[in-house]
Design a protein around this motif. Structure first.
Motif, PDB file in Angstrom:
ATOM      1  N   ARG A  93     -27.040  83.999  12.645  1.00 51.76           N
ATOM      2  CA  ARG A  93     -28.160  83.447  13.418  1.00 51.76           C
ATOM      3  C   ARG A  93     -27.880  82.056  13.968  1.00 51.76           C
ATOM      4  N   ILE A  94     -26.690  81.520  13.660  1.00 44.04           N
ATOM      5  CA  ILE A  94     -26.399  80.124  14.028  1.00 44.04           C
ATOM      6  C   ILE A  94     -26.420  79.912  15.542  1.00 44.04           C
ATOM      7  N   LYS A  95     -25.792  80.846  16.284  1.00 51.39           N
ATOM      8  CA  LYS A  95     -25.701  80.661  17.743  1.00 51.39           C
ATOM      9  C   LYS A  95     -27.089  80.469  18.354  1.00 51.39           C
ATOM     10  N   GLU A  96     -27.996  81.427  18.104  1.00 55.46           N
ATOM     11  CA  GLU A  96     -29.314  81.355  18.769  1.00 55.46           C
ATOM     12  C   GLU A  96     -30.190  80.278  18.131  1.00 55.46           C
ATOM     13  N   HIS A  97     -30.042  80.038  16.834  1.00 59.32           N
ATOM     14  CA  HIS A  97     -30.938  79.071  16.185  1.00 59.32           C
ATOM     15  C   HIS A  97     -30.548  77.625  16.489  1.00 59.32           C
ATOM     16  N   PHE A  98     -29.217  77.365  16.570  1.00 60.11           N
ATOM     17  CA  PHE A  98     -28.765  75.976  16.787  1.00 60.11           C
ATOM     18  C   PHE A  98     -28.193  75.753  18.180  1.00 60.11           C
ATOM     19  N   GLY A  99     -28.126  76.826  18.996  1.00 59.84           N
ATOM     20  CA  GLY A  99     -27.568  76.672  20.338  1.00 59.84           C
ATOM     21  C   GLY A  99     -26.118  76.253  20.296  1.00 59.84           C
ATOM     22  N   ILE A 100     -25.374  76.781  19.325  1.00 57.38           N
ATOM     23  CA  ILE A 100     -23.956  76.433  19.199  1.00 57.38           C
ATOM     24  C   ILE A 100     -23.117  77.638  19.592  1.00 57.38           C
ATOM     25  N   GLU A 101     -22.093  77.420  20.408  1.00 55.48           N
ATOM     26  CA  GLU A 101     -21.187  78.485  20.809  1.00 55.48           C
ATOM     27  C   GLU A 101     -20.181  78.758  19.688  1.00 55.48           C
ATOM     28  N   THR A 102     -19.280  77.772  19.498  1.00 57.14           N
ATOM     29  CA  THR A 102     -18.255  77.925  18.458  1.00 57.14           C
ATOM     30  C   THR A 102     -18.122  76.611  17.685  1.00 57.14           C
ATOM     31  N   PHE A 103     -17.483  76.699  16.509  1.00 55.12           N
ATOM     32  CA  PHE A 103     -17.241  75.514  15.685  1.00 55.12           C
ATOM     33  C   PHE A 103     -15.809  75.025  15.877  1.00 55.12           C
ATOM     34  N   ASP A 104     -15.629  73.703  15.771  1.00 59.84           N
ATOM     35  CA  ASP A 104     -14.293  73.112  15.838  1.00 59.84           C
ATOM     36  C   ASP A 104     -13.682  73.032  14.449  1.00 59.84           C
ATOM     37  N   PHE A 105     -14.552  72.893  13.430  1.00 57.88           N
ATOM     38  CA  PHE A 105     -14.092  72.694  12.058  1.00 57.88           C
ATOM     39  C   PHE A 105     -15.071  73.332  11.082  1.00 57.88           C
ATOM     40  N   VAL A 106     -14.561  74.072  10.098  1.00 57.50           N
ATOM     41  CA  VAL A 106     -15.385  74.680   9.044  1.00 57.50           C
ATOM     42  C   VAL A 106     -14.806  74.289   7.690  1.00 57.50           C
ATOM     43  N   PHE A 107     -15.669  73.731   6.801  1.00 55.38           N
ATOM     44  CA  PHE A 107     -15.257  73.391   5.430  1.00 55.38           C
ATOM     45  C   PHE A 107     -15.874  74.426   4.495  1.00 55.38           C
ATOM     46  N   LEU A 108     -15.045  75.168   3.781  1.00 50.96           N
ATOM     47  CA  LEU A 108     -15.528  76.205   2.860  1.00 50.96           C
ATOM     48  C   LEU A 108     -15.477  75.671   1.435  1.00 50.96           C
ATOM     49  N   ASP A 109     -16.676  75.592   0.799  1.00 56.43           N
ATOM     50  CA  ASP A 109     -16.748  75.058  -0.563  1.00 56.43           C
ATOM     51  C   ASP A 109     -17.897  75.691  -1.329  1.00 56.43           C
ATOM     52  N   HIS A 110     -18.281  76.911  -0.926  1.00 57.61           N
ATOM     53  CA  HIS A 110     -19.404  77.566  -1.589  1.00 57.61           C
ATOM     54  C   HIS A 110     -18.908  78.591  -2.599  1.00 57.61           C
ATOM     55  N   SER A 162      -8.421  63.086   6.281  1.00 55.15           N
ATOM     56  CA  SER A 162      -7.306  63.030   7.236  1.00 55.15           C
ATOM     57  C   SER A 162      -7.346  64.236   8.179  1.00 55.15           C
ATOM     58  N   VAL A 163      -7.713  65.405   7.658  1.00 56.50           N
ATOM     59  CA  VAL A 163      -7.810  66.595   8.522  1.00 56.50           C
ATOM     60  C   VAL A 163      -8.923  66.396   9.551  1.00 56.50           C
ATOM     61  N   VAL A 164     -10.068  65.874   9.112  1.00 54.33           N
ATOM     62  CA  VAL A 164     -11.216  65.679  10.019  1.00 54.33           C
ATOM     63  C   VAL A 164     -10.905  64.604  11.055  1.00 54.33           C
ATOM     64  N   SER A 165     -10.328  63.469  10.626  1.00 51.13           N
ATOM     65  CA  SER A 165     -10.112  62.381  11.600  1.00 51.13           C
ATOM     66  C   SER A 165      -9.025  62.751  12.601  1.00 51.13           C
ATOM     67  N   GLU A 166      -8.089  63.598  12.209  1.00 48.10           N
ATOM     68  CA  GLU A 166      -7.042  64.051  13.149  1.00 48.10           C
ATOM     69  C   GLU A 166      -7.657  64.992  14.196  1.00 48.10           C
ATOM     70  N   LEU A 167      -8.682  65.768  13.755  1.00 44.24           N
ATOM     71  CA  LEU A 167      -9.274  66.801  14.627  1.00 44.24           C
ATOM     72  C   LEU A 167     -10.370  66.232  15.523  1.00 44.24           C
ATOM     73  N   ASN A 168     -11.082  65.194  15.017  1.00 48.18           N
ATOM     74  CA  ASN A 168     -12.244  64.635  15.743  1.00 48.18           C
ATOM     75  C   ASN A 168     -13.189  65.725  16.245  1.00 48.18           C
ATOM     76  N   PRO A 169     -13.704  66.555  15.333  1.00 45.85           N
ATOM     77  CA  PRO A 169     -14.522  67.701  15.760  1.00 45.85           C
ATOM     78  C   PRO A 169     -15.904  67.291  16.256  1.00 45.85           C
ATOM     79  N   GLU A 170     -16.436  68.038  17.235  1.00 47.48           N
ATOM     80  CA  GLU A 170     -17.817  67.811  17.727  1.00 47.48           C
ATOM     81  C   GLU A 170     -18.795  68.674  16.942  1.00 47.48           C
TER      82      GLU A 170
END
Ligand SMILES: Cn1cnc(CNC(=O)c2cc(-c3ccc(F)cc3)cc(O)c2O)c1
Ligand SMILES: [Mg+2]
Length: 214
Positions: free
Chosen positions: A125-142, A52-60
């Motif tokens: 290293r995520i920005k330069e390795h994946f060409g991503i600026e920012t995240f819309d949604f982060v799931f923490l489960d580690h 429900s959190v993900v479908s409400e947010l529709n993250p890219e």
């Protein structure tokens, strides 16, 4: 030697779930973990809250910390809009090898990039390795002692923007007291607790949703 729990989960998926059908993979894992052998997937009850959190947010752009067998990975990826991407980090190579096969069985490999290694090594290293600026949604489960340091690291690396939603599993069991105290007291976050249960049990657990305010 005896198979591992993740190997047993994968064989149940291949035997009980239809290839290319994420919902059947989710149902097969939940049935097995509830009736045969417990495993630390987010599960069906907390999984519905995640949905429900993900479908409400529709993250890219989605980041998952802690893949395990890929259960929450496919729960998220199956409801992402076309073109959306999920990056999932897993430290344990054995878990990663199983997760890749579970994600492929669900037919979601085109939406998911699984990266093996330590979150503290990969986050900078995520920005330069994946060409991503920012995240819309982060799931923490580690690892539960990594939630707070990795959240601070994501802030420092500029991976969060105004409105980025963090959703943390296991905030009661096993518990992440330092993370909870931080997101609930910091002026940079607006937090909400979804009371639920530890996967496949009656023990209390819950998900904490925290919106980054910038
Ligand atoms: C080894 N490892 C690789 N990844 C991780 C991170 N995940 C967890 O530790 C984790 C643990 C539990 C849990 C375990 C025993 C118990 F009695 C109660 C709860 C539940 C979860 O949902 C989790 O995500 C650990
Ligand atoms: Mg968990």
């Amino acid at each position: 030697t005896r198979s591992s729990r993740p190997q047993r989960l994968l064989s149940v998926v291949k035997k009980r779930a239809a290839h290319g059908d994420p919902q059947s993979v989710i149902s097969a894992i939940d049935y097995f973990c509830r009736h045969n052998e417990w495993a630390m997937n987010v599960g069906d009850e907390k999984g519905c809250i995640l949905d429900s959190v993900v479908s409400e947010l529709n993250p890219e752009r989605v980041l998952e910390l802690g893949t395990y067998c890929g259960y929450s990975t496919i729960r998220i990826a199956r409801i992402l809009p076309p073109g959306a991407r999920l990056i999932t980090l897993e430290f344990n190579p054995d878990y990663a090898a199983i997760a890749r096969q579970v994600i492929a069985w669900a037919g979601l490999e085109d939406k998911v990039q699984l990266v093996e290694g330590a979150s503290e090594d990969w986050i900078p290293r995520i920005k330069e390795h994946f060409g991503i600026e920012t995240f819309d949604f982060v799931f923490l489960d580690h690892w539960k002692d990594r939630y707070l340091p990795d959240t601070k690291l994501m802030e420092e690396c500029g991976l969060l923007r105004k409105g980025t939603v963090l959703l943390a599993d296991n905030v009661i069991c096993p518990g992440v007291p330092d993370y909870l105290q931080y997101v609930r007291s910091s002026p940079s976050y607006e937090s909400y607790y979804f009371k639920s249960h530890l996967e496949y049990t009656q023990a209390e657990d819950g998900l904490e949703k925290s919106v980054f305010l910038g």
